[in-house]
Design a protein around this motif. Structure first.
Motif, PDB file in Angstrom:
ATOM      1  N   ILE A 253       3.560 -12.003  -0.047  1.00 21.36           N
ATOM      2  CA  ILE A 253       3.474  -9.984  -0.775  1.00 21.36           C
ATOM      3  C   ILE A 253       3.993  -9.019  -0.002  1.00 21.36           C
ATOM      4  O   ILE A 253       5.307  -8.297  -1.049  1.00 21.36           O
ATOM      5  CB  ILE A 253       1.339 -10.353  -0.783  1.00 21.36           C
ATOM      6  N   TYR A 256       7.455  -8.652  -1.372  1.00 21.34           N
ATOM      7  CA  TYR A 256       7.204  -7.979  -2.642  1.00 21.34           C
ATOM      8  C   TYR A 256       7.380  -6.403  -2.842  1.00 21.34           C
ATOM      9  O   TYR A 256       7.888  -6.604  -3.288  1.00 21.34           O
ATOM     10  CB  TYR A 256       6.707  -8.933  -3.403  1.00 21.34           C
ATOM     11  N   TYR A 257       6.840  -6.295  -1.487  1.00 21.78           N
ATOM     12  CA  TYR A 257       6.967  -4.566  -1.090  1.00 21.78           C
ATOM     13  C   TYR A 257       7.901  -4.162  -0.847  1.00 21.78           C
ATOM     14  O   TYR A 257       8.899  -4.889  -0.011  1.00 21.78           O
ATOM     15  CB  TYR A 257       5.693  -4.983  -0.070  1.00 21.78           C
ATOM     16  N   GLU A 265       4.744  -1.602   2.064  1.00 21.63           N
ATOM     17  CA  GLU A 265       3.449  -2.204   2.137  1.00 21.63           C
ATOM     18  C   GLU A 265       3.006  -1.387   3.191  1.00 21.63           C
ATOM     19  O   GLU A 265       1.461  -2.053   3.298  1.00 21.63           O
ATOM     20  CB  GLU A 265       4.466  -3.510   3.699  1.00 21.63           C
ATOM     21  N   VAL A 301      -2.584  -6.004  -2.838  1.00 19.03           N
ATOM     22  CA  VAL A 301      -1.984  -6.597  -4.317  1.00 19.03           C
ATOM     23  C   VAL A 301      -1.952  -4.852  -5.011  1.00 19.03           C
ATOM     24  O   VAL A 301      -0.715  -5.567  -5.981  1.00 19.03           O
ATOM     25  CB  VAL A 301      -2.135  -7.930  -4.910  1.00 19.03           C
ATOM     26  N   VAL A 304       2.587  -4.156  -4.975  1.00 19.97           N
ATOM     27  CA  VAL A 304       3.546  -5.381  -4.883  1.00 19.97           C
ATOM     28  C   VAL A 304       4.523  -5.437  -6.318  1.00 19.97           C
ATOM     29  O   VAL A 304       4.335  -5.358  -7.474  1.00 19.97           O
ATOM     30  CB  VAL A 304       2.516  -6.796  -4.682  1.00 19.97           C
ATOM     31  N   HIS A 335       1.951  -5.563 -11.418  1.00 18.22           N
ATOM     32  CA  HIS A 335       1.436  -5.992 -10.058  1.00 18.22           C
ATOM     33  C   HIS A 335       0.236  -7.386 -10.144  1.00 18.22           C
ATOM     34  O   HIS A 335       0.497  -8.150  -8.731  1.00 18.22           O
ATOM     35  CB  HIS A 335       0.750  -4.769  -9.235  1.00 18.22           C
TER      36      HIS A 335
END
Length: 628
Positions: A253, A256-257, A265, A301, A304, A335
């Motif tokens: 996770i 992917y931010y 994040e 999430v 994300v 997302h």
């Protein structure tokens, strides 16, 4: 005396009237005393027979918990029973509210108190915290890799998490020693998060700086500190996930931010903190465990893979992602889709048995998936006022029905509450301390202004909030707080007041804190002078955009940012226009004057995408058009 007080008693007696009044008066006094004694006996009997049973019930609920936690739970039950009793509320309502207030303060202070207790008390609790430290070290190792972890923390990563954890787990006369404040910087960071994350005023600016200093991603630090399998209330514990499953998933996770000013994040950390604090203080300790787990994972999430532009921009430029999701809550659908795909990354699975949900059976997995999708989609602004109206409707229904409601309506009301919790958490920084709120507003506006550049480059009308040249920051922010954020918090407060009997004791008092901060921050924006507003805007214009938007950022085949794996000839190259600073001069930011290239599609009609951008750009490669 009673018949005719104006005449002498002897005359009344000679006429055959009332005799000596003394017996009557004595009889009245004796009757009052007897009635009082009877009520005293009834109350005494209730105390004797009901009291122990209630205390036993509270003790049974406590199970293996620490005595302090068990007693807090018992006090919750007792004060809840007292609040539900009309007679008790009338006689001692003021004192009950004071008890509830002090119980909540004690609960907030209890984590620190538990860690300060002597090594001889509560062996189970001490073992739990020793294991917690061990898992925290192991998680940090998983997230960073051995070499980087050693460099960052100065801790041995062999065995069960290093020397600090081994020392913490050492057995001393049948009890485990309380872990002392650790010496390495990364371990101190984890200790600090554990101590203060439940506080509504948790210092995210310090978290961001500290994590940068030790080289640990903020979201990894939080999950390492709070969500180990050894800690009750953690994601691993609530989901029954295999060892390391949640840590591995968090690593995916985090990767992917994107490096955006706002939707990054640190925003996920902020929302996780807000939704955790609100759920604990509003829904209470008796809330279903899976409800807590799905809220926390949804917060982690919910953004994300965010590209740095909003749904409207993706729809107006006919982005393949908008086409895929039929122009409806485009990013929110993406997302949650990406979140489930990452659960099965590497093993080819994304259903039951994959990632952190591997401990759930098929039925539980289906319920969890449904709830997670619902919560992430609730963060979309497309249905913002629909959710507010829905929650208000449930609040009014509770008032008109006197709290008597069938199970289906009660479940619908609860789901509406959970949707509003993550919604207000997502936009909740205006209800926190001013410094963090302004910091968040700066970063959000930096993204808005960057989208304004993208809109201008694509030949679209620049949205008012995204127009850096014309935007008056104090007015735009006060408008956002007053017309978007405040109605959501007001609806939440209205619901809490109407459903107080089913929520945590003290929930009505707790929500007043964030509401007051929101009111204060709104007033500060309204009272802000033009020079201060312009100075903050100048700071925003100087913020760098590390990851400028590119329209081919999304790869339909792999569900991840395309620029990480492929290159291609941009369809349209644009130059970020030189902005005018609030003082009338050109912005001094070199980042704002630098060129950035991005791929852009322009809509020729609702049914397709132009093959060539205006100005004689390159033709759109057929493979780049994507499919719905």
């Amino acid at each position: 005396v009673f018949v005719c007080p104006s005449r002498p008693w002897e005359e009344e007696a000679s006429r055959g009237g009332m005799e000596d009044p003394a017996p009557v008066i004595i009889a009245c006094v004796v009757s009052v005393i007897a009635a009082s004694a009877l009520w005293a006996c009834v109350l005494w009997a209730c105390t004797v027979f009901a009291g122990p049973e209630r205390v036993m019930f509270a003790a049974e609920d406590g199970g293996d918990q620490d005595p302090l936690a068990s007693e807090l739970h018992a006090l919750d039950r007792l004060t809840g029973s007292m609040e539900r009793s009309f007679l008790t509320r009338v006689i001692a309502g003021r004192y009950i509210r004071q008890i509830v207030f002090h119980v909540e303060k004690l609960r907030n202070a209890s984590p620190a108190m538990l860690r300060m207790r002597s090594s001889g008390s509560s062996p189970n609790l001490m073992k739990q915290h020793a294991a917690d430290d061990a898992f925290a070290h192991q998680w940090l190792k998983l997230g960073l890799g051995d070499a980087q972890y050693v460099a960052a923390s100065g801790t041995d990563v062999s065995g069960q998490g290093g020397a600090d954890a081994d020392a913490a787990a050492a057995d001393t006369q049948g009890a485990v020693a309380v872990p002392q404040p650790p010496s390495s910087e990364s371990a101190k960071l984890l200790h600090w998060i554990r101590e203060g994350f439940s506080d509504w005023d948790f210092d995210f600016a310090r978290l961001r700086t500290w994590c940068g200093d030790v080289g640990v991603p903020p979201l990894l630090a939080i999950t390492s500190a709070l969500h180990t399998s050894a800690a009750p209330g953690s994601l691993s514990h609530l989901l029954g996930a295999p060892n390391g499953a949640v840590a591995t998933y968090m690593g995916r996770i985090i990767s992917y931010y994107r490096k955006l000013p706002y939707h990054s994040e640190i925003h996920a950390c902020d929302v996780l903190h807000a939704v955790s604090a609100m759920h604990a203080n509003i829904c209470g300790a008796t809330a279903p465990p899976m409800e807590q787990a799905v809220l926390m994972l949804a917060a982690i999430v919910h953004d994300v893979g965010h590209p740095g532009v909003n749904n409207s921009f993706l729809v107006e430029t006919a982005n393949p992602l908008a086409i895929r999701y039929n122009d409806t809550s485009v990013l929110e659908n993406y997302h949650v889709n990406l979140a489930f795909n990452l659960m099965g990354a590497g093993d080819g699975k994304a259903g039951p048995g994959a990632g952190p949900l591997a401990g759930l059976d098929r039925a539980a997995h289906k319920r969890f998936r449904t709830d997670l999708i619902e919560l992430v989609l609730a963060t979309s602004f497309e249905n913002h006022f629909n959710h507010i109206g829905d929650l208000k409707g449930h609040a009014k229904l509770s008032v008109t029905s006197g709290g008597e409601m069938d199970e289906a309506k009660a479940r619908a009301a609860r789901r509406s509450l959970l949707r509003m919790l993550i919604k207000v958490a997502d936009i909740g920084h205006p209800a926190k301390q001013w410094d963090w709120h302004v910091d968040s507003a700066r970063r959000a506006c930096a993204e808005f202004f960057h989208q304004g550049d993208c809109e201008r480059a694509a030949g679209l009308t620049v949205s008012p909030l995204n127009n850096a040249e014309d935007c008056v920051l104090s007015k735009s922010q006060s408008g956002f707080l007053e017309f978007m954020v405040k109605p959501a918090f007001d609806a939440l407060q209205m619901y809490i007041g109407a459903w107080a009997d089913t929520l945590a004791p003290g929930a009505v008092q707790w929500i007043e804190g964030p509401q007051q901060l929101l009111h204060n921050n709104l007033q500060l924006w309204k009272d802000m002078d033009g020079a201060t507003s312009a100075a903050i805007k100048e700071e925003i214009l100087n913020l760098p955009i590390e990851a400028p938007f590119q329209a081919n950022w999304w790869d339909e085949q792999r569900m991840q940012p395309a620029e990480e794996r492929r290159t291609g000839t941009p369809l349209l190259k644009v130059e970020s226009p030189a902005r005018r600073s609030p003082s009338g001069g050109e912005s001094a930011s070199p980042q704002r004057r630098a060129r950035f290239s991005m791929t852009m599609r322009t809509k020729s009609s609702r049914g397709g995408v132009s093959a060539e951008a205006s100005g004689g750009g390159n033709a759109v490669p057929p493979s780049d058009l994507g499919t719905s």
